[in-house]
Design an enzyme around this catalytic site. Structure first.
Site, PDB file in Angstrom:
ATOM      1  N   ASP A   1       0.807  -1.222   0.000  1.00  0.00           N
ATOM      2  CA  ASP A   1       0.000   0.000   0.000  1.00  0.00           C
ATOM      3  C   ASP A   1       0.840   1.272   0.000  1.00  0.00           C
ATOM      4  OD1 ASP A   1      -1.992  -1.854   0.266  1.00  0.00           O
ATOM      5  OD2 ASP A   1      -2.573  -1.285   2.296  1.00  0.00           O
TER       6      ASP A   1
ATOM      7  N   GLU B   1      -9.498  -1.612  -1.570  1.00  0.00           N
ATOM      8  CA  GLU B   1     -10.220  -2.508  -0.665  1.00  0.00           C
ATOM      9  C   GLU B   1     -10.770  -1.777   0.545  1.00  0.00           C
ATOM     10  OE1 GLU B   1      -7.553  -5.500   0.785  1.00  0.00           O
ATOM     11  OE2 GLU B   1      -6.095  -4.033   1.520  1.00  0.00           O
TER      12      GLU B   1
END
Length: 396
Positions: free
Chosen positions: A157, A253
């Site tokens: 990320d 997500e």
């Protein structure tokens, strides 16, 4: 396992990413040539929890002596040959406490005192944890307890605070672009919407950067809750102006919708860091696009190709950047060790290699600066790069 040579221990924690083995290789090769002994702690912090100080105990599943031959073979591959886990020694469930550790009867236990004894028993002088903010937050704890720690940031990320870049991010972006372009053929053949769920719990870089590179028409990021009917209107516009009659949205997500409260999760189960496994927001977006599309497409429904990329973007060998940066980070860690500067996190700041206090990891969250980089009306990136660093995000 005692030795007169200074011993460096390396561990990898959290999710696997391409680039971990090149980092381990860089550290090991230089450290051995400088006279250090190097060991790998297996399975992240779990190796230091499960290690036994009993005489003649078999600790081969916890500690591995490293050589140039071992790391040279592994250095060309993805994942981590030392293995990894999401073990948190300060939040260890009672059923996870190994039988050789006594005095821990609470539902959740802090076994740090035994981790420290195990490090001493192994003979570790310097510890190099490679991981994200969860793994490195425990590295900070050990530094506070007196362990000589130099940390290296890793996460798909790219959300470790204190550094522009984390190992694994470039490969994640590269894979996302590649796989999205592959899925276009199906979306175009059937004239559908293409919804792709990507990594990004709190930070939307893994959706924003591929969209900037042309992989998608729109993107949803955790930093901004989206009205899915507004998204539908934009997607229908993109769909109908495309000669192949399809449009693409990348969905982090951790993205949230104004019609639903909070993030989407696969289950109620949490890991030792208190995180529930994310998943399902792509399904919600896909269902809503199908439902709302007739309102903006003259009464005609548009069907959806819905795909979660998941582990495909973290598997396989590293790309060029995730082969080069881990090598540099490993050498930066050795530079800090040579200077006896501990409690540091190697980093990149505005395109230059640097280091910051390891306390930076727990000081803040690194997220997309929405006002700079995300058009909340058009649900796509803002394309302004003058003076911006590579990958547009900074460690500030």
């Amino acid at each position: 396992m005692a030795s007169n040579r200074p011993t460096i221990a390396i561990l990898t924690g959290g999710g696997d990413v391409p680039g971990l083995n090149p980092a381990i290789r860089a550290i090991t090769v230089r450290a051995l040539r400088e006279g250090h002994r190097v060991v790998g702690i297996r399975r992240g912090w779990a190796g230091l929890v499960d290690y036994s100080r009993e005489a003649d105990a078999d600790n081969s599943d916890c500690v591995q002596e490293l050589s140039e031959a071992i790391v040279n073979r592994a250095g060309r591959t993805g994942g981590t040959f030392l293995h990894t886990s999401r073990t948190q020694p300060s939040q260890l469930p009672r059923e996870r406490v190994p039988e050789q550790l006594t005095g821990y009867g609470d539902p959740v236990n802090d076994v740090t005192k035994d981790v420290l004894l195990n490090l001493e028993h192994i003979g570790v002088d310097i510890l190099i944890p490679i991981g994200g903010d969860d793994t490195l937050s425990y590295g900070k704890r050990l530094h506070d307890e007196g362990v000589n720690v130099v940390a290296i940031p890793k996460t798909m990320d790219n959300d470790v605070y204190g550094t522009d870049y984390c190992i694994g991010f470039s490969t994640c972006v590269t894979r996302t672009i590649e796989l999205t372009h592959r899925l276009r053929t199906t979306a175009g053949s059937h004239e559908r919407f293409l919804v792709i769920e990507v990594f990004g719990r709190y930070a939307g870089f893994t959706a924003l950067l591929p969209t900037m590179a042309g992989a998608a028409d729109r993107c949803l990021i955790p930093e901004h809750a989206v009205d899915v009917e507004h998204l539908t209107e934009l997607m229908v516009y993109d769909h109908n102006r495309n000669p192949s009659r399809y449009s693409v949205v990348l969905v982090s997500e951790g993205a949230s919708l104004t019609s639903h409260q909070g993030m989407s999760f696969e289950s109620e189960e949490t890991d030792m860091f208190g995180h529930r496994k994310l998943g399902g927001v792509g399904d919600r977006v896909a269902a809503a696009l199908k439902e709302y599309s007739p309102r903006h497409n003259h009464g005609r429904r548009i069907d959806v190709v819905n795909q979660r990329l998941g582990y495909l973007v973290r598997s396989g060998e590293p790309d060029a950047l995730d082969s080069i940066v881990p090598m540099a980070f490993g050498n930066l860690a050795l530079d800090l060790i040579d200077r006896k500067q501990f409690g540091r996190l190697v980093s990149i700041h505005r395109g230059s290699y640097d280091n910051v206090p390891i306390s930076s990891v727990t000081s803040d969250k690194k997220v997309v600066a929405v006002e700079k980089y995300y058009n909340t009306d058009r649900l796509r990136p803002i394309y302004e790069f003058d003076g911006a660093p590579l990958f547009i995000m900074t460690s500030d």
